[in-house]
Each structure stands twice: as structure tokens, then as C-alpha cells.
Design an enzyme around this catalytic site. Sequence first.
Site, PDB file in Angstrom:
ATOM      1  N   TYR A 167      36.233   3.079  21.436  1.00 27.44           N
ATOM      2  CA  TYR A 167      36.495   4.132  20.449  1.00 27.44           C
ATOM      3  C   TYR A 167      37.592   5.089  20.882  1.00 27.44           C
ATOM      4  O   TYR A 167      37.957   5.996  20.125  1.00 27.44           O
ATOM      5  CB  TYR A 167      35.219   4.920  20.123  1.00 27.44           C
ATOM      6  CG  TYR A 167      34.375   5.321  21.315  1.00 27.44           C
ATOM      7  CD1 TYR A 167      34.728   6.385  22.111  1.00 27.44           C
ATOM      8  CD2 TYR A 167      33.222   4.611  21.622  1.00 27.44           C
ATOM      9  CE1 TYR A 167      33.957   6.753  23.203  1.00 27.44           C
ATOM     10  CE2 TYR A 167      32.443   4.959  22.710  1.00 27.44           C
ATOM     11  CZ  TYR A 167      32.817   6.033  23.492  1.00 27.44           C
ATOM     12  OH  TYR A 167      32.054   6.384  24.586  1.00 27.44           O
ATOM     13  N   PHE A 182      33.028   9.274  36.062  1.00 26.32           N
ATOM     14  CA  PHE A 182      32.498   9.730  34.774  1.00 26.32           C
ATOM     15  C   PHE A 182      30.980   9.902  34.873  1.00 26.32           C
ATOM     16  O   PHE A 182      30.302   9.092  35.510  1.00 26.32           O
ATOM     17  CB  PHE A 182      32.857   8.734  33.666  1.00 26.32           C
ATOM     18  CG  PHE A 182      32.567   9.277  32.302  1.00 26.32           C
ATOM     19  CD1 PHE A 182      33.409  10.215  31.725  1.00 26.32           C
ATOM     20  CD2 PHE A 182      31.440   8.891  31.606  1.00 26.32           C
ATOM     21  CE1 PHE A 182      33.128  10.742  30.474  1.00 26.32           C
ATOM     22  CE2 PHE A 182      31.155   9.411  30.353  1.00 26.32           C
ATOM     23  CZ  PHE A 182      32.000  10.345  29.786  1.00 26.32           C
TER      24      PHE A 182
END
Length: 406
Positions: free
Chosen positions: A234, A132
Site C-alpha cells: 500500500y 520498524f
Amino acid sequence: MTTPIHPGAAELDAADPLARFRDRFVGAASDLVYFDGNSLGRPVAATAERLGAFVENDWGGRLIRGWDEQWMELPTTLGDDLARICLGAAAGQTAVGDSTTVWLYKLMRAAVDHAVRTDPGRTEIVIDTDNFPTDRYVAEGIAAERGLTLRWIEVDTAEGVTADQLREAVGERTALVVLNHVAYRSAWLADAPELTRISHDAGALVLWDLCHSAGAVPVALDEWGADLAVGCTYKYLNGGPGSPAFGYVNARLQDVLTQPIQGWMGHADPFLMGPGYTPAPGIRRFISGTPPILGMVAMRDMLELVEEAGIEAIRAKSVALTSYAVELADATLPEVTLASPRDPDRRGGHVTLHHERMREVTAVLWERDVIPDYRDPGGLRIGLSPLSTSFDEVERGIAAVAEALR
């Protein structure tokens, strides 16, 4: 909304033992197709009441007393709940607070500083080219800061790091290995126990990024022998936009690592206000500043749902959803290629479909209330949050992709 084109969704939903959870999410009963649960989970319906009660009673009623009564300990008590329910980790090793990027910096820096301090020849951070972006950027910054070298593993963007690739990359110079448990682009599910063992055999520490697995894929940090881990809340943990991240530090390392952002909340006595810094014992020393209490409130509702459903059942539903999406894509999108592992045992909770027009297709779908996301090169990413997504939703969404491509 397009009529479903493939039979079977109704039967799959009727047989789904987790279908009852769908009604507990805001908006899940609408016609909108949500294919982005791996970026931002739907809110749990009970969260609105919990937040309102917090403002009225905890914040409004208790005011500053809330710190003494519960808030000071919330990063670690909530961390323990998260560890027990989702991470396969014993208590006292996980804390909630800060962002993913800040946790990555703190734990990467602590790891490489320890490695160089104990063995000055360990001057490399091993990381893959499709890790990432935040992980890569933080690693680049730390390498520049500490005079270290990045050793890159070149990976196929439709797959991820394999055991053979890692064996070739690590060695006596490796200080730290940074790996994603589920690759953000392809959903490649890493063989975490084996990759951890390979890293340890080379004398290196390993940091796992769990952002795309926590809450959707079983994790067993203690069983793996993991050193460090970071994840956000989240996505599959439905904490809401900007909800705080978490960090895991194995108990065997807590007293030997020095975290680089020494804030007052990580002090052994935060209210001593003394002239020097003395780290708190255990995981608390890895906390830095004032914890984001409001951002932690919403997490409780989703953790309760995950515990009620069970992470193994959630994983089974995730595999069924992604397999159904692949089946539909194979049947109805002949011009599209799968940019994720076909084997569900090597695939996390999302599927990426590749076509050169997917950026434009994604924009069209958003206008039609079908919400995937786009990742270069040419990838339409379908994130299927198991407790809030139905098979009918998958079917309608894939049909809409086919229509947009036409």
C-alpha cells in the site's frame, strides 16, 4: 497555498522523463501537497474501472467459478509479477496475501525453528532498536514463545545498521537476522548484499523487510542471496489501504522450512479436506488462509506502471526528488536539521526533517492540505512517491513547512 520560494521546479518538471505518469493518479493534479506516499500511495486512476469491472464481471458474472478460473493461483501469479518487476527474484519464490505482520511471524518463526532444529546452539535473533515496530514486536513474541534471546543493535535514528555493527552482533548463536532495507524513520538504505553476506558468514539466515523500498528502490533478492523477505503493497505499490503483503522464500529453503500457520490454502490438495496437513510444494506452502482477492486487484495497475517506467528510472526520479527536498530545506529551514542520510546513495525514498515543534507543525500543515507525517523524536517525514509527485509539489510543500514554523 503558499507561492513557491525557490526557482527551478518548473524546469525540473519539464525535464522529468517520468512527468507523464503523474496524470495517471487520482488527485495528483490538485493543489494538495502529498508528502505521505511512503505510507499510503495515491490510487491509480485506472483502478476504479478495474475494480468496477471485477465486481460486475469476475465476481458478479463468474461467481464461485472464479476460484477455479484464476483466484486460486492469484497469490503466486501476482507474486511472480511482483518479483520480476520489483524484487529481482525468479518465479516461484513470492506469494501475495496476509498482512505484513502475519508474513513476518510466519517467516521469522519458520527461520528460527529451522535454525534451532539443525543447530540447537543458535538461540539468538539479531534485530536493531530502530527496526520498524511490527518487526520488533513480532521478534519479541517469537523469542518469548521459543525461549530465544533478542540481541539488539543500537542504531542512530538518523541512520541505520552498518556492516561493522552487524559483524559485532552476529556469531555462532545467531539463528536469524532481521533488517529493514530502507529504515522507516531515517530512510537509511542498507547495504543489503554486504549485510546478507555477513549474516551468512555467521551461519545465520536473514529476513529483509522491504516495506519502504518495494516499488521505489531497486531490489535484487536473488543476487543478494537473500533468504527471506516481507513487504507491504500500500506504500509505493499503491494497492490501497490494507492491501495484502507479500512474502519471499528463496527456493533453496522452501522444502526445509516449516511455516507455523498451516491453513487449508497451503495444503498440497486444498479440497481433499483430509484428516492431516500435507504442505504444498514450493512457495504455495507458505500461504495460509483464503487469499484477499479484492485487495489484490488494485495492485495490477501500479505494477503495470512500474514496469512501464522501469525501476531504475523510478529510483533516479526518487533520488532527484529527495535531493531537491534536502536542497530546499537547507536553503529555507535554517532551524531544522536533516534526520536522514545526506548521501543519496544511502537514502531511500523519503526524507525526515527534525525540529522540536514538528508534531505541531504537522497538524498545522494537514489543515492546509499539505500532508506529511510525524515520527518521534521531532521528525517530519516527507515521503515522495516518484511516479505521482512533481518537483513543484516538493517546492510548495517545503515552503509551507517554512511558513508553519514561522
